[in-house]
Write an enzyme that holds these catalytic residues in place. Structure first.
Site, PDB file in Angstrom:
ATOM      1  N   GLY A 159       0.857  -1.194   0.000  1.00 51.91           N
ATOM      2  CA  GLY A 159       0.000   0.000   0.000  1.00 51.91           C
ATOM      3  C   GLY A 159       0.887   1.235   0.000  1.00 51.91           C
ATOM      4  O   GLY A 159       2.035   1.192  -0.448  1.00 51.91           O
ATOM      5  N   ARG A 160       0.339   2.331   0.533  1.00 51.82           N
ATOM      6  CA  ARG A 160       1.096   3.596   0.556  1.00 51.82           C
ATOM      7  C   ARG A 160       2.456   3.433   1.224  1.00 51.82           C
ATOM      8  O   ARG A 160       3.481   3.849   0.689  1.00 51.82           O
ATOM      9  CB  ARG A 160       0.337   4.640   1.369  1.00 51.82           C
ATOM     10  CG  ARG A 160      -0.880   5.214   0.725  1.00 51.82           C
ATOM     11  CD  ARG A 160      -1.342   6.385   1.598  1.00 51.82           C
ATOM     12  NE  ARG A 160      -2.593   6.936   1.136  1.00 51.82           N
ATOM     13  CZ  ARG A 160      -3.789   6.465   1.498  1.00 51.82           C
ATOM     14  NH1 ARG A 160      -3.878   5.449   2.315  1.00 51.82           N
ATOM     15  NH2 ARG A 160      -4.887   7.027   1.049  1.00 51.82           N
ATOM     16  N   ARG A 181      -2.487  -8.560  -1.698  1.00 53.33           N
ATOM     17  CA  ARG A 181      -3.678  -9.311  -2.113  1.00 53.33           C
ATOM     18  C   ARG A 181      -3.750  -9.395  -3.636  1.00 53.33           C
ATOM     19  O   ARG A 181      -4.119 -10.393  -4.205  1.00 53.33           O
ATOM     20  CB  ARG A 181      -4.945  -8.653  -1.559  1.00 53.33           C
ATOM     21  CG  ARG A 181      -5.252  -9.128  -0.141  1.00 53.33           C
ATOM     22  CD  ARG A 181      -6.404  -8.392   0.420  1.00 53.33           C
ATOM     23  NE  ARG A 181      -6.184  -6.935   0.300  1.00 53.33           N
ATOM     24  CZ  ARG A 181      -7.072  -6.017   0.608  1.00 53.33           C
ATOM     25  NH1 ARG A 181      -8.244  -6.367   1.049  1.00 53.33           N
ATOM     26  NH2 ARG A 181      -6.788  -4.735   0.487  1.00 53.33           N
ATOM     27  N   THR A 241       7.102  -2.582  10.954  1.00 55.78           N
ATOM     28  CA  THR A 241       6.653  -1.269  11.460  1.00 55.78           C
ATOM     29  C   THR A 241       5.140  -1.152  11.294  1.00 55.78           C
ATOM     30  O   THR A 241       4.603  -0.046  11.321  1.00 55.78           O
ATOM     31  CB  THR A 241       7.329  -0.115  10.675  1.00 55.78           C
ATOM     32  OG1 THR A 241       7.104  -0.322   9.270  1.00 55.78           O
ATOM     33  CG2 THR A 241       8.808  -0.028  10.954  1.00 55.78           C
ATOM     34  N   ARG A 243       2.025  -3.798  12.397  1.00 54.12           N
ATOM     35  CA  ARG A 243       1.368  -4.192  13.643  1.00 54.12           C
ATOM     36  C   ARG A 243       2.008  -5.478  14.135  1.00 54.12           C
ATOM     37  O   ARG A 243       2.253  -6.409  13.344  1.00 54.12           O
ATOM     38  CB  ARG A 243      -0.129  -4.439  13.422  1.00 54.12           C
ATOM     39  CG  ARG A 243      -0.983  -3.187  13.344  1.00 54.12           C
ATOM     40  CD  ARG A 243      -1.067  -2.429  14.674  1.00 54.12           C
ATOM     41  NE  ARG A 243      -1.899  -1.260  14.604  1.00 54.12           N
ATOM     42  CZ  ARG A 243      -1.470  -0.033  14.288  1.00 54.12           C
ATOM     43  NH1 ARG A 243      -0.200   0.175  14.017  1.00 54.12           N
ATOM     44  NH2 ARG A 243      -2.304   0.987  14.263  1.00 54.12           N
ATOM     45  N   GLU A 272       1.380  -4.729  22.987  1.00 58.71           N
ATOM     46  CA  GLU A 272       1.963  -3.452  23.437  1.00 58.71           C
ATOM     47  C   GLU A 272       1.222  -2.929  24.665  1.00 58.71           C
ATOM     48  O   GLU A 272       0.003  -3.055  24.730  1.00 58.71           O
ATOM     49  CB  GLU A 272       1.875  -2.412  22.315  1.00 58.71           C
ATOM     50  CG  GLU A 272       2.837  -2.722  21.199  1.00 58.71           C
ATOM     51  CD  GLU A 272       2.773  -1.722  20.048  1.00 58.71           C
ATOM     52  OE1 GLU A 272       2.242  -0.613  20.231  1.00 58.71           O
ATOM     53  OE2 GLU A 272       3.258  -2.062  18.974  1.00 58.71           O
ATOM     54  N   HIS A 290       7.185   1.620  19.169  1.00 62.11           N
ATOM     55  CA  HIS A 290       6.095   2.077  18.282  1.00 62.11           C
ATOM     56  C   HIS A 290       6.226   3.578  17.972  1.00 62.11           C
ATOM     57  O   HIS A 290       5.366   4.376  18.338  1.00 62.11           O
ATOM     58  CB  HIS A 290       4.721   1.789  18.906  1.00 62.11           C
ATOM     59  CG  HIS A 290       3.591   1.834  17.901  1.00 62.11           C
ATOM     60  ND1 HIS A 290       2.475   1.058  17.998  1.00 62.11           N
ATOM     61  CD2 HIS A 290       3.414   2.581  16.782  1.00 62.11           C
ATOM     62  CE1 HIS A 290       1.655   1.310  16.985  1.00 62.11           C
ATOM     63  NE2 HIS A 290       2.207   2.251  16.234  1.00 62.11           N
ATOM     64  N   GLY A 292       7.082   4.769  14.717  1.00 56.75           N
ATOM     65  CA  GLY A 292       7.151   4.950  13.259  1.00 56.75           C
ATOM     66  C   GLY A 292       6.614   6.289  12.783  1.00 56.75           C
ATOM     67  O   GLY A 292       7.164   6.902  11.871  1.00 56.75           O
TER      68      GLY A 292
HETATM   69  C1  8YV Z   1       0.221   5.967  15.242  1.00 55.19           C
HETATM   70  C2  8YV Z   1       0.103   3.872  13.786  1.00 55.19           C
HETATM   71  O1  8YV Z   1       1.170   6.502  16.062  1.00 55.19           O
HETATM   72  O2  8YV Z   1      -1.317   5.263  12.534  1.00 55.19           O
HETATM   73  C3  8YV Z   1      -1.045   4.141  12.888  1.00 55.19           C
HETATM   74  O3  8YV Z   1      -1.708   3.166  12.513  1.00 55.19           O
HETATM   75  O4  8YV Z   1       0.447   2.786  13.994  1.00 55.19           O
HETATM   76  C4  8YV Z   1       0.879   4.874  14.485  1.00 55.19           C
HETATM   77  O5  8YV Z   1       2.059   5.135  13.881  1.00 55.19           O
HETATM   78  C5  8YV Z   1      -0.907   5.491  16.077  1.00 55.19           C
HETATM   79  O6  8YV Z   1      -1.846   4.782  15.362  1.00 55.19           O
HETATM   80  C6  8YV Z   1      -1.616   6.618  16.768  1.00 55.19           C
HETATM   81  O7  8YV Z   1      -2.945   6.265  17.062  1.00 55.19           O
END
Ligand code: 8YV
Length: 328
Positions: A159-160, A181, A241, A243, A272, A290, A292
């Site tokens: 994806g992006r 997919r 990076t 889930r 987490e 976490h 990223g």
């Molecule tokens: C965010 C992330 O910090 O956007 C996402 O899905 O995993 C993160 O990098 C987090 O979701 C903030 O709610």
């Protein structure tokens, strides 16, 4: 008389500029302590709010949604992933769910690339050696890592963010392979000189580095299970990076400690903030908390997206980042 402003409950502290704007536009209730809300606290917020601004740390499950008052209309997630929200149940109850895609793509891809560099080149280990006072001088055979150039990077989820990782990786001479997919548009594939693998097993078995960039859904839970991790080459690395749930963390810890693969770079974990204790202390891993998307610019843009989604919705239009449940 001015119309009543919607009650917006924000579950976590957000950057100052975002909180200020939320207060200007809405009857915003902020969380000055930044304490994560328990299930009961979330449910209590659902009983009072018109709109809830959530983050990845809020478990918005069916029980919480069942306690939503009639007035609750929207969950505006501050984040791209929405696997912490039961989107299907929310949608069935007529609650609109939105997220903040796009604005954290480059930041997350940067951290992915940082892990792709750090693990094979042993940057964390080197830094730790100095901190521990163990640098006794240069030696020809010391701290040898693995070169990136010419190696095969297998991206799971194009994806992006996956594409942004591919663009960066090409600048480091990596060959781009991916599993998705379905294949991405031909011009994207050609631009990245990327090879599509229909079989994830086959791709995993042939890559030097695997990068997880797909969302966590029921279909991707433990996509990298013990069997698939076992297909990786003994000198291959894996970075995540996306889930934590996409990798079976216990299986990964076992495989790493038995040196069956060469290393891992993880920014996300299955439970987490808990991190599998068997991963901590391993030489061949880099573990990040976490972070990223953790840039000031990114977090402000995420907040701006939340505000645009809420404002568009309360003005009676379809918010730009509405999340549609995948199974309805
Ligand atoms: C965010 C992330 O910090 O956007 C996402 O899905 O995993 C993160 O990098 C987090 O979701 C903030 O709610």
């Amino acid at each position: 008389m001015s119309p009543k402003r919607p009650k917006v409950i924000v579950t976590r502290r957000l950057p100052d500029a975002v909180e200020l704007r939320l207060k200007e536009l809405f009857d915003a209730e902020l969380n000055a302590t930044d304490q994560q809300m328990s299930e009961d606290e979330l449910a209590a917020a659902f009983e009072r709010a018109d709109i809830l601004v959530s983050t990845v740390t809020d478990q918005i499950n069916g029980r919480v949604i069942a306690r939503a008052g009639e007035q609750l209309q929207m969950i505006a997630q501050f984040g791209a992933g929405t696997d912490n929200i039961d989107v299907q149940t929310a949608t069935q109850r007529g609650i609109t769910v939105t997220n903040t895609p796009g604005v954290l793509t480059d930041d997350t891809a940067d951290v992915t690339m940082a892990l792709i560099l750090s693990v094979p080149r042993r940057l964390n280990e080197g830094s730790r050696l100095i901190a521990d006072g163990k640098f006794d001088g240069w030696a020809p055979t010391w701290m040898m890592g693995r070169r990136l150039g010419g190696k095969r990077l297998g991206i799971i989820g194009m994806g992006r963010i996956g594409q942004a990782v591919a663009r960066r990786a090409r600048a480091f001479g990596l060959q781009i392979h991916y599993h998705n997919r379905k294949p991405v548009a031909r011009h994207i594939e050609e631009g990245l000189e990327a090879t599509y693998w229909d079989s994830l097993d086959q791709m995993v078995a042939h890559m030097d580095i695997i990068s997880i960039n797909c969302p966590h859904t029921p279909a991707t839970f433990h996509l990298m299970n013990a069997r698939r991790l076992g297909l990786m080459k003994p000198d291959a690395f894996i970075v995540n990076t996306a889930r934590g749930e996409v990798i079976d963390e216990a299986a990964l810890a076992r495989i790493l400690s038995e040196n069956k693969i060469a290393g891992a770079g993880l920014d996300v974990f299955e439970r987490e903030p808990a991190v599998n204790s068997d991963l901590i202390g391993l030489e061949n891993v880099v573990l990040l908390p976490h972070m990223g998307s953790a840039t000031l610019e990114g977090r402000i843009e995420m907040g701006e997206k939340v505000i645009i989604n809420i404002k568009t919705f309360t003005d009676g239009h379809r918010p730009p980042d509405r999340v549609i449940p995948s199974i309805l």
